[in-house]
Write an enzyme that holds these catalytic residues in place. Structure first.
Site, PDB file in Angstrom:
ATOM      1  N   ALA A  20       0.957  -1.275  -0.079  1.00 21.19           N
ATOM      2  CA  ALA A  20       0.046  -0.124  -0.143  1.00 21.19           C
ATOM      3  C   ALA A  20       0.899   1.186   0.020  1.00 21.19           C
ATOM      4  O   ALA A  20       2.022   1.238   0.513  1.00 21.19           O
ATOM      5  CB  ALA A  20      -0.834   0.002   1.248  1.00 21.19           C
ATOM      6  N   ASP A  21       0.037   2.204  -0.279  1.00 22.54           N
ATOM      7  CA  ASP A  21       1.114   3.666  -0.234  1.00 22.54           C
ATOM      8  C   ASP A  21      -0.219   4.913  -0.284  1.00 22.54           C
ATOM      9  O   ASP A  21      -1.276   4.678  -0.769  1.00 22.54           O
ATOM     10  CB  ASP A  21       1.719   3.806  -1.549  1.00 22.54           C
TER      11      ASP A  21
END
Length: 142
Positions: A20-21
C-alpha cells in the site's frame, strides 16, 4: 507505487502479496507526500489546517493472483492549529514518515474534528476493504 511494491515483493507463486501507499491532497493543490524535514512538515500542516483535504490509500495484491489495484479515499478536516500547538506537535516527531506530516492515530487526532470515510485508510491500510477482498479470494483470517 502500491502496485510496484507488490510486484517487487511477489517472489513466491503461492503467496499473495499486499502492498500500500498513501497520499494526502487538496482539491487544487499538488499531492503531499512525506515531509523532508521539520520545516516541510510545518508548511504541510499549515496548508492543511482549517480546511478539508483528502487521504487516498492505494493498495495492491500480486503474486498468487493477477495484479489488482484498489484505492480508498477519505475526506479529513483539520481545525485551525495555534502556533504553540503546532510546534509542540513537531517537537514530538510524529510527523516523520507520514504523508501530509501527520498520523491520525497519534497526537494529531486532537486536530481532526471530522472525517468521512475509512479511518483505517487514513492510517495507511483500509483493513475492512482488504479483508473483504481477501475473503472473496478464498483467503480466511487465522
Amino acid at each position: 507505487l502500491a502496485a510496484a511494491k507488490a510486484q517487487a515483493a511477489a517472489h513466491e507463486p503461492d503467496a499473495i502479496v499486499l502492498a500500500a501507499d498513501t497520499v494526502v491532497w487538496c482539491e487544487a493543490d499538488a499531492p503531499l507526500g512525506k515531509p523532508r524535514d521539520r520545516d516541510d512538515a510545518r508548511a504541510m500542516l499549515r496548508r492543511l489546517a482549517a480546511r478539508e483535504h483528502h487521504v487516498t490509500t492505494a493498495w495492491a495484491l500480486a503474486g498468487a493472483v493477477p495484479l489488482e489495484l484498489h484505492e480508498s479515499t477519505t475526506s479529513v478536516w483539520l481545525r485551525a492549529i495555534a502556533d504553540d500547538e503546532l510546534e509542540a506537535y513537531l517537537d514530538a516527531d510524529e510527523w516523520r514518515d507520514k504523508a501530509g506530516g501527520y498520523g491520525i492515530q497519534g497526537r494529531a487526532a486532537a486536530f481532526i474534528p471530522r472525517i468521512v470515510g475509512s479511518h483505517a485508510a487514513v492510517i495507511g491500510l483500509p483493513l475492512c476493504e482488504v479483508v473483504a477482498r481477501l475473503h472473496a479470494l478464498g483467503v480466511r483470517a487465522q
